[in-house]
Scaffold this motif. Structure first.
Motif, mmCIF file in Angstrom:
data_model
loop_
_atom_site.group_PDB
_atom_site.id
_atom_site.type_symbol
_atom_site.label_atom_id
_atom_site.label_comp_id
_atom_site.label_asym_id
_atom_site.label_seq_id
_atom_site.Cartn_x
_atom_site.Cartn_y
_atom_site.Cartn_z
ATOM 1 N N LEU A 111 0.843 -1.193 0.000
ATOM 2 C CA LEU A 111 0.000 0.000 0.000
ATOM 3 C C LEU A 111 0.880 1.245 0.000
ATOM 4 C CD1 LEU A 111 -2.743 1.448 0.381
ATOM 5 C CD2 LEU A 111 -2.296 1.327 2.830
ATOM 6 N N GLN A 112 0.535 2.176 -0.858
ATOM 7 C CA GLN A 112 1.221 3.468 -0.880
ATOM 8 C C GLN A 112 0.221 4.583 -0.646
ATOM 9 O OE1 GLN A 112 3.281 3.580 -4.677
ATOM 10 N NE2 GLN A 112 5.147 2.776 -3.741
ATOM 11 N N LEU A 113 0.649 5.561 0.125
ATOM 12 C CA LEU A 113 -0.168 6.735 0.403
ATOM 13 C C LEU A 113 0.583 7.968 -0.095
ATOM 14 C CD1 LEU A 113 -1.148 5.865 4.086
ATOM 15 C CD2 LEU A 113 -2.592 5.593 2.073
ATOM 16 N N VAL A 114 -0.093 8.830 -0.809
ATOM 17 C CA VAL A 114 0.544 10.023 -1.360
ATOM 18 C C VAL A 114 -0.261 11.244 -0.959
ATOM 19 C CG1 VAL A 114 1.315 11.224 -3.426
ATOM 20 C CG2 VAL A 114 1.465 8.716 -3.304
ATOM 21 N N GLU A 115 0.392 12.154 -0.227
ATOM 22 C CA GLU A 115 -0.251 13.393 0.195
ATOM 23 C C GLU A 115 0.023 14.499 -0.825
ATOM 24 O OE1 GLU A 115 1.648 11.577 4.005
ATOM 25 O OE2 GLU A 115 2.183 11.896 1.905
ATOM 26 N N SER A 116 -0.880 15.440 -0.890
ATOM 27 C CA SER A 116 -0.701 16.634 -1.705
ATOM 28 C C SER A 116 -1.547 17.749 -1.131
ATOM 29 C CB SER A 116 -1.084 16.373 -3.168
ATOM 30 O OG SER A 116 -2.456 16.048 -3.267
ATOM 31 N N GLY A 117 -1.289 18.970 -1.623
ATOM 32 C CA GLY A 117 -2.112 20.100 -1.227
ATOM 33 C C GLY A 117 -1.461 21.054 -0.254
ATOM 34 N N GLY A 118 -0.257 20.727 0.205
ATOM 35 C CA GLY A 118 0.426 21.631 1.111
ATOM 36 C C GLY A 118 0.906 22.876 0.393
ATOM 37 N N GLY A 119 1.409 23.827 1.179
ATOM 38 C CA GLY A 119 1.921 25.051 0.590
ATOM 39 C C GLY A 119 2.066 26.143 1.624
ATOM 40 N N LEU A 120 2.274 27.352 1.119
ATOM 41 C CA LEU A 120 2.420 28.535 1.962
ATOM 42 C C LEU A 120 1.103 29.301 1.971
ATOM 43 C CD1 LEU A 120 4.123 30.626 3.557
ATOM 44 C CD2 LEU A 120 4.769 31.597 1.328
ATOM 45 N N VAL A 121 0.623 29.628 3.151
ATOM 46 C CA VAL A 121 -0.638 30.351 3.274
ATOM 47 C C VAL A 121 -0.516 31.364 4.409
ATOM 48 C CG1 VAL A 121 -1.630 28.643 4.847
ATOM 49 C CG2 VAL A 121 -3.147 30.061 3.450
ATOM 50 N N GLN A 122 -1.236 32.464 4.286
ATOM 51 C CA GLN A 122 -1.220 33.479 5.329
ATOM 52 C C GLN A 122 -2.091 33.056 6.511
ATOM 53 O OE1 GLN A 122 -2.383 37.199 3.507
ATOM 54 N NE2 GLN A 122 -0.319 37.571 2.737
ATOM 55 N N PRO A 123 -1.792 33.576 7.699
ATOM 56 C CA PRO A 123 -2.669 33.292 8.847
ATOM 57 C C PRO A 123 -4.118 33.637 8.532
ATOM 58 C CG PRO A 123 -0.657 34.349 9.578
ATOM 59 C CD PRO A 123 -0.626 34.394 8.076
ATOM 60 N N GLY A 124 -5.010 32.765 8.945
ATOM 61 C CA GLY A 124 -6.427 32.934 8.648
ATOM 62 C C GLY A 124 -6.864 32.292 7.354
ATOM 63 N N GLY A 125 -5.903 31.829 6.571
ATOM 64 C CA GLY A 125 -6.215 31.212 5.284
ATOM 65 C C GLY A 125 -6.604 29.752 5.396
ATOM 66 N N SER A 126 -6.805 29.133 4.232
ATOM 67 C CA SER A 126 -7.255 27.737 4.177
ATOM 68 C C SER A 126 -6.411 26.937 3.199
ATOM 69 C CB SER A 126 -8.716 27.674 3.723
ATOM 70 O OG SER A 126 -9.567 28.324 4.634
ATOM 71 N N LEU A 127 -6.344 25.644 3.468
ATOM 72 C CA LEU A 127 -5.738 24.679 2.560
ATOM 73 C C LEU A 127 -6.539 23.387 2.648
ATOM 74 C CD1 LEU A 127 -1.865 24.963 3.172
ATOM 75 C CD2 LEU A 127 -3.071 25.588 1.078
ATOM 76 N N ARG A 128 -6.533 22.626 1.562
ATOM 77 C CA ARG A 128 -7.123 21.280 1.605
ATOM 78 C C ARG A 128 -6.052 20.270 1.220
ATOM 79 N NH1 ARG A 128 -12.084 18.406 -1.704
ATOM 80 N NH2 ARG A 128 -10.528 18.412 -3.386
ATOM 81 N N LEU A 129 -5.758 19.386 2.133
ATOM 82 C CA LEU A 129 -4.810 18.309 1.873
ATOM 83 C C LEU A 129 -5.561 17.088 1.358
ATOM 84 C CD1 LEU A 129 -2.532 18.507 5.046
ATOM 85 C CD2 LEU A 129 -2.396 19.815 2.919
ATOM 86 N N SER A 130 -4.900 16.339 0.477
ATOM 87 C CA SER A 130 -5.461 15.091 -0.039
ATOM 88 C C SER A 130 -4.485 13.952 0.233
ATOM 89 C CB SER A 130 -5.710 15.192 -1.546
ATOM 90 O OG SER A 130 -6.653 16.201 -1.844
ATOM 91 N N CYS A 131 -5.044 12.783 0.494
ATOM 92 C CA CYS A 131 -4.248 11.570 0.695
ATOM 93 C C CYS A 131 -4.851 10.501 -0.213
ATOM 94 C CB CYS A 131 -4.296 11.147 2.149
ATOM 95 S SG CYS A 131 -3.563 9.529 2.495
ATOM 96 N N VAL A 132 -4.090 10.080 -1.216
ATOM 97 C CA VAL A 132 -4.568 9.081 -2.167
ATOM 98 C C VAL A 132 -3.883 7.754 -1.882
ATOM 99 C CG1 VAL A 132 -4.794 8.447 -4.588
ATOM 100 C CG2 VAL A 132 -4.971 10.846 -3.913
ATOM 101 N N ALA A 133 -4.686 6.702 -1.769
ATOM 102 C CA ALA A 133 -4.163 5.360 -1.509
ATOM 103 C C ALA A 133 -4.071 4.569 -2.801
ATOM 104 C CB ALA A 133 -5.048 4.632 -0.518
#
Length: 121
Positions: A1-23
């Protein structure tokens, strides 16, 4: 099984991000998918976890009411929606799969490589 994350980055305080984990395999047999994070000089901590059905979720106190975990088994993907981000959320975020519904990392058997989240102005 492999898991791959994505969606990280640089964001300002108060901002939003959505991370994904694909199996790489059908996820319904994996009882729990968890999100963990590790900041420089700190121990890895559990952030959130979700059961295979998606009916049970859990959050660390520090992210409750700001982060939301969800999963789409047809896409073999688990998401972590992160809102109202703070500088202290800065860390490498990992997803992991295991047989126990827990925020304790020792219960998890399979890990992704991580994605960097940086919250800074």
């Amino acid at each position: 099984l492999q898991l791959v994350e994505s969606g990280g980055g640089l964001v300002q305080p108060g901002g939003s991000l959505r991370l994904s984990c694909v199996a790489s395999e059908f996820m319904e047999d994996l009882i729990t998918i968890g999100w963990f994070r590790q900041a420089p000089g700190k121990e890895r901590e559990g952030v959130s976890c979700i059961t295979s059905s998606g009916r049970s979720v859990n959050y660390a106190t520090s992210v409750k009411d700001r982060f939301t975990i969800s999963r789409n088994n047809t896409k073999n993907t688990v998401y972590l929606q992160m809102n109202s981000l703070k500088p202290e959320d800065t860390a490498i975020y990992y997803c992991a799969a295991g047989p126990v519904f827990s925020l304790t990392d020792s219960f998890y058997k399979f890990w992704g490589q991580g994605t960097q989240v940086t919250v800074s102005s």
